[in-house]
Enzyme design. Structure first.
Site, PDB file in Angstrom:
ATOM      1  N   TYR A  50       0.847  -1.194   0.000  1.00 54.49           N
ATOM      2  CA  TYR A  50       0.000   0.000   0.000  1.00 54.49           C
ATOM      3  C   TYR A  50       0.879   1.240   0.000  1.00 54.49           C
ATOM      4  O   TYR A  50       1.913   1.265   0.673  1.00 54.49           O
ATOM      5  CB  TYR A  50      -0.880   0.032   1.253  1.00 54.49           C
ATOM      6  CG  TYR A  50      -2.299  -0.351   0.947  1.00 54.49           C
ATOM      7  CD1 TYR A  50      -3.045   0.431   0.073  1.00 54.49           C
ATOM      8  CD2 TYR A  50      -2.876  -1.475   1.500  1.00 54.49           C
ATOM      9  CE1 TYR A  50      -4.346   0.079  -0.237  1.00 54.49           C
ATOM     10  CE2 TYR A  50      -4.185  -1.828   1.193  1.00 54.49           C
ATOM     11  CZ  TYR A  50      -4.912  -1.045   0.318  1.00 54.49           C
ATOM     12  OH  TYR A  50      -6.193  -1.385   0.010  1.00 54.49           O
ATOM     13  N   GLU A  52      -0.675   4.785  -0.084  1.00 52.67           N
ATOM     14  CA  GLU A  52      -1.549   5.967  -0.169  1.00 52.67           C
ATOM     15  C   GLU A  52      -0.759   7.250   0.062  1.00 52.67           C
ATOM     16  O   GLU A  52       0.089   7.319   0.957  1.00 52.67           O
ATOM     17  CB  GLU A  52      -2.676   5.866   0.869  1.00 52.67           C
ATOM     18  CG  GLU A  52      -3.829   5.034   0.367  1.00 52.67           C
ATOM     19  CD  GLU A  52      -4.967   4.938   1.356  1.00 52.67           C
ATOM     20  OE1 GLU A  52      -4.992   5.684   2.343  1.00 52.67           O
ATOM     21  OE2 GLU A  52      -5.840   4.084   1.121  1.00 52.67           O
ATOM     22  N   ASP A 196      -7.417  14.266 -24.409  1.00 52.15           N
ATOM     23  CA  ASP A 196      -7.367  12.858 -24.010  1.00 52.15           C
ATOM     24  C   ASP A 196      -6.654  12.130 -25.141  1.00 52.15           C
ATOM     25  O   ASP A 196      -7.231  11.864 -26.196  1.00 52.15           O
ATOM     26  CB  ASP A 196      -8.807  12.346 -23.833  1.00 52.15           C
ATOM     27  CG  ASP A 196      -8.842  10.879 -23.433  1.00 52.15           C
ATOM     28  OD1 ASP A 196      -7.821  10.180 -23.616  1.00 52.15           O
ATOM     29  OD2 ASP A 196      -9.899  10.430 -22.946  1.00 52.15           O
ATOM     30  N   THR A 222      -4.185   6.829 -21.319  1.00 47.33           N
ATOM     31  CA  THR A 222      -3.941   5.489 -20.787  1.00 47.33           C
ATOM     32  C   THR A 222      -2.496   5.158 -21.154  1.00 47.33           C
ATOM     33  O   THR A 222      -1.851   5.886 -21.925  1.00 47.33           O
ATOM     34  CB  THR A 222      -4.875   4.440 -21.420  1.00 47.33           C
ATOM     35  OG1 THR A 222      -4.833   4.597 -22.831  1.00 47.33           O
ATOM     36  CG2 THR A 222      -6.300   4.596 -20.941  1.00 47.33           C
ATOM     37  N   LYS A 225      -2.218   1.463 -24.705  1.00 44.77           N
ATOM     38  CA  LYS A 225      -2.647   1.383 -26.113  1.00 44.77           C
ATOM     39  C   LYS A 225      -1.394   1.521 -26.988  1.00 44.77           C
ATOM     40  O   LYS A 225      -0.517   0.685 -26.913  1.00 44.77           O
ATOM     41  CB  LYS A 225      -3.709   2.440 -26.403  1.00 44.77           C
ATOM     42  CG  LYS A 225      -4.982   2.224 -25.556  1.00 44.77           C
ATOM     43  CD  LYS A 225      -6.092   3.167 -25.959  1.00 44.77           C
ATOM     44  CE  LYS A 225      -7.373   2.872 -25.199  1.00 44.77           C
ATOM     45  NZ  LYS A 225      -7.509   3.639 -23.957  1.00 44.77           N
ATOM     46  N   ARG A 231      -1.729  -1.697 -18.293  1.00 47.08           N
ATOM     47  CA  ARG A 231      -2.960  -0.915 -18.182  1.00 47.08           C
ATOM     48  C   ARG A 231      -2.716   0.138 -17.107  1.00 47.08           C
ATOM     49  O   ARG A 231      -2.184  -0.176 -16.044  1.00 47.08           O
ATOM     50  CB  ARG A 231      -4.134  -1.804 -17.794  1.00 47.08           C
ATOM     51  CG  ARG A 231      -4.318  -2.975 -18.716  1.00 47.08           C
ATOM     52  CD  ARG A 231      -5.658  -3.626 -18.518  1.00 47.08           C
ATOM     53  NE  ARG A 231      -6.645  -2.907 -19.283  1.00 47.08           N
ATOM     54  CZ  ARG A 231      -6.858  -3.105 -20.592  1.00 47.08           C
ATOM     55  NH1 ARG A 231      -6.153  -3.992 -21.253  1.00 47.08           N
ATOM     56  NH2 ARG A 231      -7.766  -2.416 -21.227  1.00 47.08           N
TER      57      ARG A 231
HETATM   58  N1  DSN Z   1     -11.995   1.222 -24.464  1.00 46.53           N
HETATM   59  C1  DSN Z   1     -11.122   2.077 -25.219  1.00 46.53           C
HETATM   60  C2  DSN Z   1     -11.144   1.762 -26.659  1.00 46.53           C
HETATM   61  O1  DSN Z   1     -11.293   0.604 -27.003  1.00 46.53           O
HETATM   62  O2  DSN Z   1     -10.981   2.651 -27.476  1.00 46.53           O
HETATM   63  C3  DSN Z   1     -11.381   3.503 -24.963  1.00 46.53           C
HETATM   64  O3  DSN Z   1     -11.193   3.752 -23.626  1.00 46.53           O
END
Ligand code: DSN
Length: 414
Positions: A50, A52, A196, A222, A225, A231
Site C-alpha cells: 500500500y 496511499e 485525451d 492510458t 494502447k 494498463r
Molecule cells: N476502451 C477504449 C477503446 O477501445 O478505445 C477507450 O477507452
C-alpha cells in the site's frame, strides 16, 4: 508453488488465452502486446504494498523504494511528453478523466466533448456515464458528409454554450487533431482544454502525431494502447495549464487521492516507468512510424476491395469501416472475422442509424500487429483475408489456417 499445481483450472485458462493471442491477429486498435520487462514488473514483489499519498507524503510505512519508483516514473513521463507536472496514479483512462472533472468543475457545470457515436469517449459527456449524469455536456459532431471534425461547428457550440471544460480526443477518429484550433476556441471563452490522448500517446511519443502540449492545459492518457505499457493512466499539466491555473497540479493530485482513489497500484506505476523508458528510444520512434505506415497500407488495400473507409483513410493507427455496402452488420463481421482469427471490434459509424449493439461498422488498427514485426506485405495479405471472409463466409476455416501459419512467423514479444 507453481500456478499449474496450485490452480490448474486458472492455469489452463491462461494457457488457452496465450494460445489465442499467439495464433490470432489482434487488430483492436486500443490493444497491444506489452514487453517482457513490463510484465516482469507487473507480476513482481511490487504488487503487495500500500502506498496511499504521494512520494515523501505517504500514509504508510516501508515506502522508501516506492517513493523512488514513483518519482522515476514521473520524471520519465515529464521528459517524454515535455510537461512540468504529471500524476501517474490513475488506475486507467476513465479514472484519470474523472479526476480532471473533480479538479476543475462543480456539479452541473457545462462541458464539451466529441459525441460518442461520432468517435468520442464515454467520459467526454455521454449520457449514461458519470460525465453525462453529473455535468451538463454539450456534444460536438463530425461533419455529416466528410466525417471530419467540423471546427467551425465546435467553435459555434463553444461560443453559444460557454463550457468550463472542453475535451479533445477520441476512440474512433482516424485523422490528426488540430490542437491549435481547439486551443484558440477554448481561449476565446476562457475554458479549460483537456486533450485525451489515450489512443495516440505512443504516436505522439514517437513523433508521428502532433503533440497537444503547447495548446491545451491538461493531458490525460492510458498507458496500454499505442504507448504499449501496462494498463494504467496518467494526467499531465502543461506550461500553458500552469499559467492559467497555478493550482492545477495540487487540485489534480487531491482529486486522484484522496478524492477518487485509495492506494495506487505501485506495480502498475513501476511498469509504466518501464514502458516510458522503452517509449523514449529510437526503436520506439521507428515502431510508431511503422504503425502509421502499416495502417495506411492496410487502408489503401481495403479500399481496393471496395471497403468504404470513414473519412476515406487514416492518418494514425486506426481504420473505421462503414460496412453498409457489404451487406453485413458490424456484429456479424466481428464474429466471422474472430472465427477466422482476426480480432476487430464492431463500432458505430458517424450518423449510424443501427443499434450500438449491432452497429454498421468495424474498427481495426495496427499497433499490436506492428509490435509483432508485421509490415506492408502482411497488411496486404490481411486485407485480402478480411475481404474474403466478409464476402464469402465459407472461406472462414481456410483463412483461419492461413492466419495460424502467418502468426508462427511473428512471435509475441514475450
Ligand atoms: N476502451 C477504449 C477503446 O477501445 O478505445 C477507450 O477507452
Amino acid at each position: 508453488m507453481k500456478l499449474e499445481k496450485q490452480d490448474p483450472q486458472l492455469a489452463k485458462l491462461m494457457e488457452l488465452e496465450e494460445e489465442r493471442q499467439r495464433t490470432a491477429l489482434e487488430m483492436i486498435p486500443s490493444e497491444n502486446h506489452s514487453s517482457s520487462s513490463v510484465r516482469e514488473v507487473l507480476g513482481s514483489v511490487l504488487t503487495d504494498k500500500y502506498a496511499e499519498g504521494y512520494p515523501k507524503k505517504r500514509y504508510y510505512a516501508g515506502l522508501k523504494f516506492y517513493d523512488e519508483i514513483e518519482t522515476l516514473c514521473q520524471k520519465r513521463a515529464k521528459k517524454l511528453f515535455k510537461v512540468p507536472y504529471v500524476n501517474v496514479q490513475p488506475y486507467s483512462g476513465s479514472p484519470a478523466n474523472q479526476a480532471v472533472y473533480l479538479a476543475v468543475l462543480n456539479a452541473s457545470d457545462t462541458t464539451m466533448g466529441m459525441s460518442l457515436p461520432h468517435g468520442g469517449h464515454l467520459t467526454h459527456g455521454w449520457k449514461v456515464n458519470f460525465s453525462g449524469r453529473l455535468f451538463n455536456p454539450v456534444l460536438y459532431p463530425v461533419d455529416e458528409k466528410t466525417h471530419l471534425l467540423d471546427y467551425e461547428a465546435v467553435e459555434k457550440l463553444a461560443k453559444e454554450n460557454k463550457p468550463k471544460l472542453i475535451w479533445v480526443g477520441a476512440t474512433a477518429y482516424p485523422r490528426v487533431f488540430d490542437f491549435k484550433r481547439f486551443g484558440q476556441i477554448a481561449d476565446s471563452i476562457g475554458a479549460y482544454l483537456a486533450a485525451d490522448i489515450a489512443h495516440i500517446a505512443g504516436l505522439i511519443a514517437g513523433g508521428v502525431h502532433p503533440s497537444p502540449v503547447d495548446y491545451v492545459h491538461i493531458i490525460t492518457t492510458t498507458t496500454h494502447k499505442t504507448l504499449r505499457g501496462p494498463r494504467g493512466g496518467m494526467i499531465m499539466v502543461t506550461e500553458k495549464g500552469l499559467k492559467k491555473d497555478p493550482e492545477l497540479p495540487i487540485k489534480i493530485d487531491r482529486s486522484v487521492f484522496p478524492g477518487l482513489q485509495g492506494g495506487p497500484h505501485m506495480n502498475q506505476i513501476a511498469a509504466i516507468a518501464v514502458c516510458l523508458k522503452e517509449a523514449s528510444t529510437p526503436s520506439f520512434k521507428r515502431y510508431a512510424a511503422l504503425i502509421v505506415k502499416n495502417a495506411k497500407a492496410l487502408a489503401a488495400e481495403l479500399k481496393k476491395y471496395g471497403f468504404n473507409l470513414i473519412t476515406g483513410g487514416t492518418d494514425n493507427h486506426l481504420i473505421l469501416i462503414d460496412l453498409r455496402n457489404k451487406n453485413i452488420s458490424g456484429k456479424d463481421a466481428q464474429e466471422l472475422l474472430e472465427e477466422a482469427g482476426i480480432t476487430v471490434n464492431k463500432n458505430t459509424i458517424p450518423y449510424d442509424t443501427a443499434s450500438p449493439f449491432n452497429p454498421s461498422g468495424i474498427r481495426l488498427g495496427t499497433p499490436a500487429l506492428t509490435t509483432r514485426g508485421m509490415k506492408e506485405k502482411e497488411m496486404k495479405l490481411i486485407a485480402l483475408w478480411i475481404n474474403e471472409v466478409i464476402s464469402n463466409p465459407k472461406s472462414v476455416k481456410r483463412i483461419r489456417e492461413q492466419v495460424r501459419k502467418l502468426t508462427k512467423k511473428f512471435p509475441l514479444p514475450h
